[in-house]
Scaffold this active site. Structure first.
Site, mmCIF file in Angstrom:
data_model
loop_
_atom_site.group_PDB
_atom_site.id
_atom_site.type_symbol
_atom_site.label_atom_id
_atom_site.label_comp_id
_atom_site.label_asym_id
_atom_site.label_seq_id
_atom_site.Cartn_x
_atom_site.Cartn_y
_atom_site.Cartn_z
ATOM 1 C CG HIS A 1 -6.845 -38.654 28.911
ATOM 2 N ND1 HIS A 1 -6.506 -38.784 30.236
ATOM 3 C CD2 HIS A 1 -6.467 -39.821 28.326
ATOM 4 C CE1 HIS A 1 -5.960 -39.968 30.436
ATOM 5 N NE2 HIS A 1 -5.924 -40.627 29.291
ATOM 6 C CD GLU A 2 -7.386 -41.164 24.932
ATOM 7 O OE1 GLU A 2 -6.284 -41.579 24.538
ATOM 8 O OE2 GLU A 2 -7.965 -41.629 25.933
ATOM 9 C CG HIS B 1 -2.342 -40.999 26.095
ATOM 10 N ND1 HIS B 1 -1.426 -41.375 27.046
ATOM 11 C CD2 HIS B 1 -3.568 -41.324 26.606
ATOM 12 C CE1 HIS B 1 -2.073 -41.906 28.097
ATOM 13 N NE2 HIS B 1 -3.368 -41.877 27.849
ATOM 14 C CG HIS C 1 4.202 -39.640 26.105
ATOM 15 N ND1 HIS C 1 3.825 -40.595 27.001
ATOM 16 C CD2 HIS C 1 5.517 -39.419 26.336
ATOM 17 C CE1 HIS C 1 4.869 -40.936 27.750
ATOM 18 N NE2 HIS C 1 5.905 -40.235 27.359
#
Ligand SMILES: [Zn+2]
Length: 690
Positions: free
Chosen positions: A476-477, A480, A483
């Site tokens: 998940h991290e 990010h 991104h």
């Protein structure tokens, strides 16, 4: 600010940073440097803004927006360095500086937004935007400037503006106090186990991690359970001692609500009041209406619609799960109802019974180092990235690591920092942040992106082993992080993760899907001692158990999102009392007694440590509609690395920042609007989906 450094004339925070990627010179930076450096940086930034506002030339995109984008460079690098350290490796000095500068930074932002001459220039440009012949990115940036200013009170009467500034400043102070209080409560509790029966049920890896914990906390030879999620959750899952589980759980659930100096109830109530007042001054029906107006959901009703559509089937499913757990208790001769400190323990037993799956059995195969490789491998297959670990860059903590990230052509793209282990100086939770963001105002500026996690460190010379949930958080991290690292825009205003809050979880959550792919697990889930791959039968069991306990997980989350939204829909906030409000809301919802909110209001850092997720905790579910539906695009191609789909995901999502609206970005990636079916199916909340 008053701190000074006797005998030192230079401040490394204010000098040019000449290391690789212009990383902050951590070895030279002392906590005492921040206060004076921020002072100077604020002065510089103020002077730059004043010059833009006072420019005698008529406003143009270049002399107003572009000049603004270029301003405050020192402030942004010094404050990034500061906030990274104050979250990931804080100490008393940094905490004091944080309390001091939070209101100062808020005052600075208010000055900008309420600067009439500056707003007049932006408004003149915005009003004549059709005639300016701007490129699409420039047009988007101008629109965002205008929106930001008006949403912060530009153009309102002076008295209203002054009140808005005072509210922001007070909120900044309260938000800082709120997080420092949670950290203090987390630090204050340690469950020290002597050994023997007190360790009953705990697997070896948890015993050795707890021994390491105890050592670090000054209890050598003993075992320490802390309120860090990576310590308390497995303890609740495995400890056979119901009395100890109860003790630990109660401390965990009571963070921020222990009375005395660190109690957060009054702070949260004041924040809710001030937010409601701010929304009213800005002309919105409630803070939730204000917040959602600039989100993909657009209205609280849209967000509540999604939450409620999930709540009802999730609650029904959770009650069925509870009945199953109660059956296990009875079958073992127990005669008690499932309490919140029982759920994880009996759920683990149920998982074993129903899926023959034991977390103790899978954990030795899920090593942090291998999962980092898995995360990199996925980025390589999707986007052609490669990662080379650096040993020559001094970081802020000996446990942090760094990698040069290169694109398909071998060109450096970013520096990635991973800071994986829990420690007392680190805020709980997991997050992505940056020391520097990508932009191309004056040539390419490469980003320095950080992932901070809170995994329990393995014992001496032992691998750090993760639960499947931990591995999901890692993916998940890293979503990010991508991104931020793949961002390819010109203007800082719209770079990387600066997208609406209910879209920002899309790139992170879609990335979690790759962890669950057999292709990834077969390759990277290998036993930490024998190096053998995860046995195929165990892998199939993991995949079969994916929907296990989803009633509990969905209820635990959705209750938080509903309390957050309803708290911020309140308009009669004068007498609001946090604990009472939470209790009444949960009663209205029919919250099962056996489940406690994942983040109770007095320690709900998402919504009270700063502003980010206030009236925005629903974002995870909103983004989950996008990520479930979005990952299906790969499934439909029968190739989890389908190059054409990956290219679209790169072009319209990971590299695009906020260069177009989220609705448009998703539509361009997927070729149509998102559908909620895949989310409900994934969580097992829909009996049948066509
Ligand atoms: Zn996230």
């Amino acid at each position: 600010m008053t701190s000074s450094l006797a005998g030192e004339s230079s401040n490394p925070l204010l000098e040019a940073w000449t290391g690789p990627f212009e990383i902050p010179p951590f070895a030279a930076i002392k906590p005492e440097h921040f206060s004076p450096a921020l002072d100077v940086a604020l002065q510089q930034a103020r002077a730059e803004i004043a010059a833009i506002a006072a420019n005698p030339e008529p406003p143009s995109f270049e002399n107003t927006i572009l000049a603004f984008e270029r301003s405050g460079e020192t402030l942004s690098r010094v404050s990034s360095a500061f906030f990274n350290l104050s979250s990931a490796d804080t100490n008393d000095i940094l905490q004091a500086v944080e309390r001091e500068i939070a209101p100062l930074l808020s005052r600075y932002r208010s000055e900008i937004y309420l600067n009439e001459a500056l707003f007049a220039r932006i408004k003149a440009l915005y009003d004549s935007r059709e005639t300016l012949a701007l490129g699409p990115e420039e047009a988007r940036v101008l629109e965002r400037y205008y929106l930001n200013f008006t949403r912060n009170g530009a153009g309102l009467a002076p008295k209203t503006k002054a009140r808005l500034a005072a509210i922001s400043e007070r909120l900044a102070t309260l938000g800082t106090n709120f997080s420092q209080n949670v950290l203090a409560d987390e630090k204050a509790f340690v469950l020290v186990l002597e050994g023997g029966d007190e360790l009953a049920g705990l697997p070896d890896w948890l015993i050795s991690a707890s021994a390491a914990n105890a050592n670090e906390r000054g209890f050598p030879g003993k075992y320490a359970i802390t309120l860090s999620r990576s310590s308390i959750e497995p303890f609740l899952q495995f400890s056979a001692r119901r009395d100890l589980r109860e003790k630990a759980f109660k401390a965990w659930a009571a963070r921020g609500e222990n009375g005395g100096e660190t109690d957060n109830c009054a702070i949260a109530a004041e924040m809710v009041r001030l937010r409601a007042e701010r929304a009213k001054l800005l002309g919105y029906a409630s803070f939730a209406h204000f917040r959602l107006a600039d989100r993909m959901a657009k209205t609280p009703e849209a967000a509540l619609g999604l939450l409620n559509s999930v709540w009802t089937p999730a609650r029904a499913r959770a009650l069925r799960e509870e009945a199953d757990l109660r059956e296990i208790i009875v079958s073992e001769g127990g005669n008690f109802d499932v309490a919140p400190w029982d759920w994880r323990y009996y759920a683990e037993k149920r998982r074993k019974a129903e899926f023959d799956l034991d977390e103790g059995e899978t954990k030795p195969y899920i090593q942090l180092d291998q999962m980092i490789e898995a995360v990199f491998y996925t980025a390589n297959r999707l986007f052609g990235l490669s990662f080379e670990e650096r040993s020559d860059i001094p970081l802020y903590h000996r446990d942090a690591r760094s990698w040069t990230v290169r694109d398909r052509d071998g060109k450096p793209k970013a520096l990635f920092i991973g800071d994986y282990y829990a420690r007392a100086s680190k805020r709980s939770g997991a997050w992505m942040t940056s020391f520097k963001d990508q932009q191309k105002l004056d040539g390419e500026q490469l980003p320095i992106i950080v992932n901070v996690l809170n995994f329990a460190k393995g014992g001496e010379n032992e691998a750090c082993l993760l639960s499947f949930d931990d591995a999901r958080t890692l993916f998940h991290e890293f979503g990010h992080a991508l991104h931020g690292m793949l961002s390819d825009v010109t203007y800082p205003m719209i770079a990387g993760t600066r997208v609406p809050g209910d879209f920002v979880e899309f790139p992170s959550q879609i990335y979690e899907n790759w962890l669950e792919q057999p292709e990834i697990l077969r390759r990277f889930a290998v036993h930490h001692k024998t190096g053998e791959p995860l046995p195929e039968a165990l892998l199939q069991k993991i995949l079969a158990a994916r929907q296990f306990n989803q009633g509990f997980a969905t209820v635990e989350y959705t209750a938080c999102a509903l309390v957050d939204m309803n708290l911020h829909l309140e308009t009669e906030t004068d007498k609001i009392e946090i604990a009472g409000f939470e209790k009444a809301e949960l009663e209205k919802l029919g919250m099962p007694d056996s489940i406690v909110m994942r983040h109770r209001t007095p320690h709900f850092q998402h919504i009270f440590s700063g502003d980010g997720y206030s009236a925005g905790y629903y974002s995870y579910l909103w983004s989950e509609v996008l990520d479930s539906d979005g990952f299906d695009a790969f499934v439909e191609k029968a190739d989890i690395f389908d190059p054409a789909t990956a290219q679209k995901l790169y072009e319209f999502v990971y590299s695009a920042g906020n260069s177009r609206s989220p609705d448009e970005a998703y539509e361009k990636f997927r070729g149509r609007d998102p559908k909620p079916g895949p989310l409900l199916r994934k969580r097992g909340l829909l009996e049948q989906v066509n």
